[in-house]
Motif scaffolding. Structure first.
Motif, PDB file in Angstrom:
ATOM      1  N   ASP A  93       0.827  -1.211   0.000  1.00 52.78           N
ATOM      2  CA  ASP A  93       0.000   0.000   0.000  1.00 52.78           C
ATOM      3  C   ASP A  93       0.856   1.254   0.000  1.00 52.78           C
ATOM      4  N   HIS A  94       2.088   1.133   0.471  1.00 52.60           N
ATOM      5  CA  HIS A  94       2.945   2.319   0.595  1.00 52.60           C
ATOM      6  C   HIS A  94       3.421   2.840  -0.765  1.00 52.60           C
ATOM      7  N   ASN A  95       3.489   1.966  -1.774  1.00 54.14           N
ATOM      8  CA  ASN A  95       3.931   2.464  -3.075  1.00 54.14           C
ATOM      9  C   ASN A  95       2.827   2.484  -4.122  1.00 54.14           C
ATOM     10  N   VAL A  96       1.579   2.482  -3.672  1.00 50.76           N
ATOM     11  CA  VAL A  96       0.442   2.631  -4.583  1.00 50.76           C
ATOM     12  C   VAL A  96       0.582   3.916  -5.393  1.00 50.76           C
ATOM     13  N   GLN A  97       0.947   4.997  -4.702  1.00 47.75           N
ATOM     14  CA  GLN A  97       1.070   6.277  -5.372  1.00 47.75           C
ATOM     15  C   GLN A  97       2.144   6.232  -6.465  1.00 47.75           C
ATOM     16  N   GLN A  98       3.224   5.530  -6.214  1.00 46.06           N
ATOM     17  CA  GLN A  98       4.287   5.438  -7.207  1.00 46.06           C
ATOM     18  C   GLN A  98       3.820   4.693  -8.455  1.00 46.06           C
ATOM     19  N   VAL A  99       3.089   3.595  -8.252  1.00 45.49           N
ATOM     20  CA  VAL A  99       2.572   2.847  -9.396  1.00 45.49           C
ATOM     21  C   VAL A  99       1.546   3.685 -10.153  1.00 45.49           C
ATOM     22  N   ALA A 100       0.689   4.410  -9.409  1.00 47.97           N
ATOM     23  CA  ALA A 100      -0.306   5.279 -10.041  1.00 47.97           C
ATOM     24  C   ALA A 100       0.369   6.360 -10.872  1.00 47.97           C
ATOM     25  N   GLU A 101       1.466   6.903 -10.360  1.00 46.44           N
ATOM     26  CA  GLU A 101       2.197   7.929 -11.105  1.00 46.44           C
ATOM     27  C   GLU A 101       2.793   7.353 -12.387  1.00 46.44           C
TER      28      GLU A 101
END
Length: 235
Positions: A93-101
């Protein structure tokens, strides 16, 4: 300039890329037993060691299943599946934002490339994708809405004419979808059967993206894409 001898690793890479292509294009379908190392070595005109090393790389990637005493079998013909399996090992869950980016970067660049490279035939196919999405929204079928929405965006990716974009996009989607389902984000903005306001909110940005690709309007395409992101929860 000094010319160096070609290293054996380069031959292995060539064998690997050839066999990978034979799997991805369906020459070797999923579940099929591929020729033995000796047969492949003779076919490619290389050593059995080069073939063995290439097969080890393919097994590590998840493309084939090497069964001792039985042979080597095609496991999948999707690089996206391979990347997804590798990604699941490190995805949290901590790198969801990175994958979304990463997904946003791929998809927006694909829109720009689609504007530059699209053909009339592709535009007709994209219009058909949009009509299927519109129909799904109007019927309120949640599964069809998700499927036709994905089909629309994947076709835009395909219009970019870059196979790697498709692989990476599918990889990002496969990682993000379970997170959004678990968090309740997928579907929260989806319309009811008679909700015209939500229908407009869902469909208008997609239609605007279609128009922007048709008229080759980058600014309009980016604006439409940002609207799509606000619906999907990826902003």
């Amino acid at each position: 300039m000094n010319i160096q001898n070609i290293k054996k690793e380069k031959i292995t890479d060539q064998v690997f890329n050839t066999m990978k292509s034979m799997i991805l294009d369906g020459t070797w379908p999923v579940g099929e037993k591929i020729p033995s190392e000796a047969a492949l070595a003779a076919q490619f005109g290389v050593s059995k060691m080069s073939v063995h090393a290439a097969l080890q790389k393919m097994e590590a990637l998840g493309l084939v299943d090497i069964r001792v005493g039985s042979g080597t079998y095609v496991k999948t013909n999707s690089l996206a599946d391979c990347f997804a399996k590798l990604g699941q090992a490190v995805f949290t869950d901590h790198n969801v934002q990175q994958v979304a980016e990463l997904r946003r970067a791929i998809e927006l660049e694909a829109v720009y490339l689609a504007i530059d490279r699209r053909t009339e035939e592709q535009l007709e196919e994209l219009r058909a994708c949009y009509q299927q999405f519109l129909h799904a929204v109007r019927t309120g079928d949640m599964e069809e809405i998700k499927a036709t929405d994905l089909a629309f965006h994947r076709y835009v990716i395909r219009m970019a004419g870059n196979d790697l974009f498709e692989v990476l996009y599918d990889f990002c989607h496969s990682l993000l979808e379970p997170f959004f389902v678990a968090s309740g984000r997928i579907g929260e903005a989806l319309p009811g059967r008679e909700n015209i306001v939500d229908e407009q909110r869902m469909c208008d940005p997609h239609y605007q993206m279609l128009e922007a690709i048709e008229t080759r309007d980058r600014a309009k395409a980016e604006q439409a894409y940002q609207a799509v992101l606000s619906i999907s929860g990826l902003l």
